[in-house]
Enzyme design. Structure first.
Site, PDB file in Angstrom:
ATOM      1  N   GLY A 129      50.656  77.617  49.474  1.00  0.00           N
ATOM      2  CA  GLY A 129      49.221  77.739  49.223  1.00  0.00           C
ATOM      3  C   GLY A 129      48.384  77.310  50.411  1.00  0.00           C
ATOM      4  N   ASP A 130      48.790  76.229  51.059  1.00  0.00           N
ATOM      5  CA  ASP A 130      48.082  75.761  52.258  1.00  0.00           C
ATOM      6  C   ASP A 130      48.194  76.791  53.376  1.00  0.00           C
ATOM      7  OD1 ASP A 130      47.923  73.428  50.715  1.00  0.00           O
ATOM      8  OD2 ASP A 130      49.741  72.621  51.637  1.00  0.00           O
TER       9      ASP A 130
END
Length: 306
Positions: A249-250
């Protein structure tokens, strides 16, 4: 200059095993230790695309020292506030079929250390974009977000929020430049259930009306949606064999920012890179080499929804 703020960093230990059984010694292999934290991951990924950023965060003891040293080895300037507690270590186990995540709560950060961080931020003359990512550790209340947002408002800083806290809805009146919730966070924080694309479009419009200038909603392996107040876009994904979703996600956020921050009109290319980076990272332990991004970008379909 882009700064990333990680209030609750960690060392991630990714290990593999051939099944897990109780009351026996489970042998593991392929251990990978990586400096981690959502804002830190954004900085590391931006570096992959030759975009410089600087790191802010709270760090403690041997584990915190390891993260700071590894970050500096990447030629990323770091502004650590040192706390007395030990920076957490998270464990991710892949048994060949499933991934098991063991995430610790993090170190305690006193009021005085929080004030130290705010003082550093106040003194940053080159701060123009701040990415705030991840959870708050022990000792830090939601008012810390308000104090940071007030500093950014006075300094006219673009704020990007990637937090799972319910307090996100209270921060919308600051008009963050970009928010990046996933579908579960939209449901949990704003009470919006998105069953189909029409629901998704309604949710994007609602979040924009509430104050977010731009919204990127990620759906894991089901793609992502972006809205800038003018147009809605959908991006598909690249199917890969999952090794660890810990940093994906990052990486998606960093991939998007690596294009969009300087070229806000290049939404389609930003979404393609976002999906490609997320997929490439998901098939690695930690962030991995991110060496297939260019190839994966060619396989990502992006369409304008409205």
């Amino acid at each position: 200059m882009i700064y990333t703020l990680t209030t609750n960093p960690a060392i991630d230990m990714n290990i593999s095993t051939n099944g897990i059984q109780a009351k026996v010694v489970n042998r593991t292999y392929g251990a990978v230790y990586t400096p981690n934290g959502k804002g830190l991951n954004v900085s590391y990924c931006l570096k992959r695309f030759h975009i410089q950023s600087k790191v802010l965060g709270f760090f403690g003891d041997f584990s915190g020292k390891y993260i700071v040293e590894e970050t500096q080895k990447k030629s990323i300037e770091t502004f650590p506030v040192w706390v007395e507690d030990i920076t957490r270590i998270n464990i991710f186990i892949n048994d060949g079929k499933e991934e098991f995540k063991f995430v610790n709560e993090g170190s305690y950060v006193s009021d005085r250390k929080q004030e130290d961080m705010l003082r550093i931020m106040n003194g940053l003359a080159d701060l123009d974009t701040l990415v705030i990512s991840g959870s708050l550790p022990k000792g830090i209340g939601n008012q810390f977000y308000d104090e940071v947002m007030e500093i950014c408002r006075k300094k006219q800083v673009k704020v990007i929020l990637d937090i799972s806290s319910d307090y996100l809805k209270d921060l919308m009146h600051y008009r963050p430049y970009l928010i990046k919730p996933n579908d579960e966070e939209v449901k949990d924080i704003f009470g919006i259930i998105m069953r189909d694309e029409a629901d998704m479009v309604d949710a994007l419009h609602y979040l924009h009306e509430k104050g977010a200038q731009n919204i990127l909603i990620t759906l894991g392996d089901r793609g992502s949606y972006f809205y800038n107040g003018k147009s809605v876009f959908f991006a598909g994904t690249k199917n890969v064999e999952l090794v660890s979703s810990a940093c994906a996600g990052d990486a998606c956020l960093a991939g998007f920012l690596s294009v969009w921050l300087d070229q806000p009109g290049e939404v389609e290319q930003a979404l393609k890179r976002s999906a490609a980076v997320g997929a490439n990272v998901a098939e690695s332990n930690g962030l991995g080499p991110m060496d297939k991004v260019d190839d994966y970008e060619k396989e990502i379909d992006v369409r304008r929804v409205e």
